[in-house]
Scaffold this motif. Structure first.
Motif, PDB file in Angstrom:
ATOM      1  N   UNK A 111       0.838  -1.204   0.000  1.00 12.98           N
ATOM      2  CA  UNK A 111       0.000   0.000   0.000  1.00 12.98           C
ATOM      3  C   UNK A 111       0.871   1.252   0.000  1.00 12.98           C
ATOM      4  N   UNK A 112       1.976   1.211   0.736  1.00 11.70           N
ATOM      5  CA  UNK A 112       2.884   2.358   0.747  1.00 11.70           C
ATOM      6  C   UNK A 112       3.490   2.578  -0.639  1.00 11.70           C
ATOM      7  N   UNK A 113       3.850   1.478  -1.321  1.00 14.61           N
ATOM      8  CA  UNK A 113       4.375   1.600  -2.684  1.00 14.61           C
ATOM      9  C   UNK A 113       3.319   2.189  -3.611  1.00 14.61           C
ATOM     10  N   UNK A 114       2.071   1.760  -3.436  1.00 13.99           N
ATOM     11  CA  UNK A 114       0.993   2.295  -4.267  1.00 13.99           C
ATOM     12  C   UNK A 114       0.821   3.794  -4.033  1.00 13.99           C
ATOM     13  N   UNK A 115       0.854   4.212  -2.771  1.00 13.29           N
ATOM     14  CA  UNK A 115       0.687   5.629  -2.457  1.00 13.29           C
ATOM     15  C   UNK A 115       1.834   6.460  -3.022  1.00 13.29           C
ATOM     16  N   UNK A 116       3.041   5.926  -2.976  1.00  8.26           N
ATOM     17  CA  UNK A 116       4.187   6.649  -3.541  1.00  8.26           C
ATOM     18  C   UNK A 116       4.045   6.797  -5.054  1.00  8.26           C
ATOM     19  N   UNK A 117       3.544   5.753  -5.709  1.00  8.63           N
ATOM     20  CA  UNK A 117       3.390   5.804  -7.164  1.00  8.63           C
ATOM     21  C   UNK A 117       2.246   6.720  -7.589  1.00  8.63           C
ATOM     22  N   UNK A 118       1.325   6.982  -6.676  1.00  9.98           N
ATOM     23  CA  UNK A 118       0.237   7.915  -7.004  1.00  9.98           C
ATOM     24  C   UNK A 118       0.731   9.358  -7.023  1.00  9.98           C
ATOM     25  N   UNK A 119       1.933   9.574  -6.451  1.00 11.86           N
ATOM     26  CA  UNK A 119       2.562  10.894  -6.400  1.00 11.86           C
ATOM     27  C   UNK A 119       1.606  11.918  -5.786  1.00 11.86           C
ATOM     28  N   UNK A 120       1.402  13.023  -6.477  1.00 13.45           N
ATOM     29  CA  UNK A 120       0.525  14.062  -5.922  1.00 13.45           C
ATOM     30  C   UNK A 120      -0.896  13.925  -6.446  1.00 13.45           C
ATOM     31  N   UNK A 121      -1.191  12.819  -7.089  1.00  8.95           N
ATOM     32  CA  UNK A 121      -2.516  12.624  -7.674  1.00  8.95           C
ATOM     33  C   UNK A 121      -3.581  12.549  -6.579  1.00  8.95           C
ATOM     34  N   UNK A 122      -4.773  13.025  -6.890  1.00  7.95           N
ATOM     35  CA  UNK A 122      -5.878  12.911  -5.953  1.00  7.95           C
ATOM     36  C   UNK A 122      -6.232  11.439  -5.743  1.00  7.95           C
ATOM     37  N   UNK A 123      -6.545  11.094  -4.501  1.00 10.96           N
ATOM     38  CA  UNK A 123      -6.800   9.703  -4.143  1.00 10.96           C
ATOM     39  C   UNK A 123      -8.280   9.455  -3.870  1.00 10.96           C
ATOM     40  N   UNK A 124      -8.730   8.287  -4.297  1.00  8.44           N
ATOM     41  CA  UNK A 124     -10.034   7.771  -3.899  1.00  8.44           C
ATOM     42  C   UNK A 124      -9.768   6.583  -2.989  1.00  8.44           C
TER      43      UNK A 124
END
Length: 236
Positions: free
Chosen positions: A186-199
């Motif tokens: 999950x941490x890797x996923x959040x890092x790859x989302x960068x500054x993108x808005x999250x759902x």
């Protein structure tokens, strides 16, 4: 007395052994044989009557001749089968080499990364399906896209929108969910989302003793560190 019909199929006399490459020869250009026929044989084969002693001997003699002919044909067929297997093996090798040679011509090699990334977005499972999985499934998109080849991995990792939906549902899991929702993944996923808005979909479960509540708490604390990126949050 029986008559005979002569059949002489033309066959090549030389073949290559698929095992050692040696030249095999049948020893003759054509396989000539006489097929036993005649009224006496037809009368016996068309009748349901019990055979007498001489008739039994006659039929056995015909069967013996046919067995010999079948053996001759088997001897002729064997090298042909070896040759066929050899040709099929070589054809498969050529086909594989042809496909490998054509690979650099694939349109995917020339596709702009942003277009490929857009295509990747269409491979994502619907949110409800991901929630029902009850775990992070690395055999499906977007994780699978990072395992195909280096160019695809590069595009997938650098496409933040692929990683901007975080779906966690502990209620869909029958076991200790800490083994199904890895903090590292999950941490890797959040890092790859960068500054993108999250759902974010976070569905916990306090009602079952077998669930490790600490793992749920740690997971939510990780998500909280990215709260500034939250655009949509679903809690249950």
């Amino acid at each position: 007395m029986s008559n005979s019909v002569t059949i002489a199929p033309q066959m090549s006399s030389a073949f290559l052994c698929s095992k050692c490459g040696a030249t095999l020869s049948s020893g003759k250009e054509a396989l000539d044989f006489a097929l036993p026929t005649g009224k006496a044989l037809e009368r016996l084969t068309d009748s349901d009557a019990q055979l007498g002693g001489s008739e039994v001997a006659f039929v056995h003699s015909i069967v013996a001749k046919l067995d010999g002919l079948l053996t001759d044909f088997d001897d002729e067929i064997a090298p042909l089968r070896d040759r066929l297997r050899q040709l099929e093996k070589h054809r498969a090798m050529l086909l594989d080499h042809r496909e490998r040679t054509r690979a650099p011509l694939s349109p995917l090699r020339r596709m702009p990364p942003e277009v490929l990334g857009e295509i990747f977005l269409w491979t994502m499972d619907p949110v409800l399906d991901r929630l029902r999985q009850g775990r992070i499934d690395t055999s499906r998109s977007p994780w699978l896209l990072t395992q195909i080849c280096s160019p695809w991995r590069s595009v997938a990792v650098s496409t933040p929108s692929l990683w901007s939906q975080v779906t966690i549902d502990y209620s869909e899991n029958d076991n200790n969910s800490s083994t199904y929702y890895s903090l590292a993944l999950v941490e890797a996923q959040l890092q790859r989302s960068r500054a993108n808005k999250l759902t974010v979909y976070f569905h916990g479960d306090e009602g079952r003793k077998e669930l490790n509540l600490d793992s749920q708490t740690n997971m939510f604390e990780l998500l909280l560190r990215h709260a500034a990126q939250w655009e949509t949050l679903s809690l249950r």
